[in-house]
Scaffold this motif. Structure first.
Motif, PDB file in Angstrom:
ATOM      1  N   ALA A 167      26.958  53.264  61.633  1.00 51.79           N
ATOM      2  CA  ALA A 167      27.180  51.936  61.629  1.00 51.79           C
ATOM      3  C   ALA A 167      28.487  51.491  61.800  1.00 51.79           C
ATOM      4  N   LEU A 195      24.619  46.869  57.612  1.00 49.89           N
ATOM      5  CA  LEU A 195      23.755  47.649  58.658  1.00 49.89           C
ATOM      6  C   LEU A 195      23.499  49.024  57.994  1.00 49.89           C
ATOM      7  N   HIS A 251      19.044  43.872  61.501  1.00 53.18           N
ATOM      8  CA  HIS A 251      19.867  44.877  62.416  1.00 53.18           C
ATOM      9  C   HIS A 251      19.951  44.122  63.895  1.00 53.18           C
ATOM     10  N   ILE A 309      22.635  41.422  63.895  1.00 53.66           N
ATOM     11  CA  ILE A 309      24.069  41.938  63.878  1.00 53.66           C
ATOM     12  C   ILE A 309      24.453  42.498  65.000  1.00 53.66           C
ATOM     13  N   LYS A 310      23.601  43.099  65.646  1.00 51.71           N
ATOM     14  CA  LYS A 310      23.950  44.034  67.014  1.00 51.71           C
ATOM     15  C   LYS A 310      24.020  42.736  67.931  1.00 51.71           C
TER      16      LYS A 310
END
Length: 439
Positions: free
Chosen positions: A264, A353, A362, A365-366
């Motif tokens: 992460a 994460l 997820h 955030i990515k």
């Protein structure tokens, strides 16, 4: 400019170079001799990323550090009165230590050292390993001079860790832990006599003399390693993890969780400016399998202070609140996701994460880390100023935010690159007109 100064300027980040200049200015004004030393020089000369700036001062290091804090806005994190060393965090996240150039003498193995002021040469001869006993002069009289009294540069070239003295690991048993940590991070071998000293010190159980506070500091250093799980695993294999926690050593070590946390962490851009990123998530992952009683025993074994406990103690509720915000259905535009995550602390994003099981969280955030953040960084202050706003004014901040929102949402296009110049005509030569194609 010396070759080493040129190497330094090109190896450091922009923010680190700015800190070096600020420290040099204060040292010049105070008429003290300044040197960059220790891990910073090891990493620069060894080709590694410089994580911390270590300055040695032939003069009043504490007063110099306080002056720096006032002038640069740096925050004093800790002060070692005995060694007259001060840890600071500068704006932009650069960490540095300002320490007295000193001599250290040990009355007995594991005892606190007797510290007296010394020259930079004396200071380097008292350090732990030769690769950490190199300095670069930054004072006006000898600026750019490399100081290497223990031939550490040769050991760097050999990729070898060698103790400075035959009693180095006895004088300060914390070096037993540091030797293993550096071996893993650098990928170096341990010199034969140093390995023999390590085995002899372990046979004498010198690790018993590592102070509780030294264990806490070492745990925080492990948290900053690129592969902390590997460091902890080796400590377990070497029988040293029990110094921190008998429960961890007995089988409650969360290696799978630490590996997940490392994966992460690699998603976070190194230049994102996140401060205090690693400590709290690392500690939570490390102790995930421990009971409250076992965790309390670890705190007691390391004499962890309230300022060190509160970051990881408060992180789970803050992260849960962030998760609820990130997964909200109202976040329909990329700029809305950017607006939420750009205000979140780095350790909150990292721990989210790590612990969230929601695919939507997820993905958002990515997208923020890999797309939106880069788009936002394309909006420069110069571009905002060209749009008619004066830097430092509320209108400037508002206009920049509006431009970022438009860029992230794809409502504005990135300016096209300038057209490439046309290729030269056949037969054209520099300084001469092209040959005529007709007779």
């Amino acid at each position: 400019m010396s070759d080493y100064l040129f190497m330094l300027e090109n190896h450091l980040s922009v923010a680190q170079n700015r800190v070096v200049a600020e420290v040099q200015a204060v040292a010049t004004e105070g008429n003290v001799s300044l040197f960059l030393a220790g891990g910073a020089m090891r990493d620069m000369l060894g080709g590694f990323q410089v994580r911390d700036l270590d300055f040695a001062v032939e003069g009043n290091a504490t007063r110099m550090a306080k002056t720096l804090a006032v002038r640069s806005g740096a925050r004093i994190v800790s002060t070692d009165e005995a060694r007259r060393a001060v840890e600071l965090v500068f704006p932009g996240g650069v960490t540095a230590q300002i320490a007295l150039a000193r001599q250290e003498k040990y009355a007995r193995a594991g005892a606190k050292p007797q510290v007296t002021p010394g020259t930079i040469q004396e200071d380097l001869r008292c350090r732990d390993f030769t690769v950490n006993a190199i300095a670069l002069a930054l004072n006006r009289a000898a600026r750019g001079l490399l100081i290497d009294p223990m031939n550490g540069l040769a050991d760097l070239n050999r990729h070898e860790l060698r103790a400075l003295q035959s009693t180095s690991l006895y004088d300060d048993p914390r070096r037993l832990l540091r030797l293993l940590r550096l071996k893993i991070r650098l990928g170096y071998t341990v010199e034969e006599r140093t390995q023999s000293q390590y085995l002899a010190a372990r046979e004498a159980q010198m690790e018993r003399f590592v102070s509780r506070r030294a264990l806490c500091e070492e745990l925080k250093q492990i948290a900053e390693e690129p592969n902390p799980g590997e460091v902890v695993r080796v400590l377990q294999e070497e029988g040293l993890l029990a110094l921190f926690s008998s429960a961890l050593a007995a089988g409650k070590l969360n290696l799978a969780g630490l590996a997940k946390l490392e994966r992460a962490r690699r998603l976070l851009p190194p230049d994102a400016g996140y401060l205090d990123l690693n400590w709290a998530p690392f500690f939570l992952a490390l102790t995930e399998k421990l009971s409250p009683k076992e965790r309390a025993a670890l705190l007691q074994a390391t004499e962890m202070r309230k300022t060190e406990v509160s970051p990881w103690k408060n992180l789970p509720p803050r992260t849960k609140k962030l998760e609820n915000t990130v997964k909200a259905a109202r976040l329909k535009k990329p700029s809305q996701v950017y607006g939420v995550l750009s205000k979140a602390a780095g350790n909150e994003i990292l721990y989210l994460l790590y612990q969230s099981t929601m695919r939507l969280v997820h993905d958002r955030i990515k997208n923020y880390l890999q797309k939106y953040l880069a788009l936002a960084q394309e909006i420069t202050d110069a571009e905002v100023q060209a749009a008619g706003a004066t830097p430092g004014t509320p209108r400037f901040a508002k206009l920049k935010e509006e431009m970022i929102v438009a860029r992230v949402d794809g409502r504005t296009k990135k300016p096209p690159p300038p057209p490439e110049p046309p290729p030269p005509l056949p037969g054209a030569r520099r300084g001469r007109p092209p040959r005529s194609l007709t007779m």
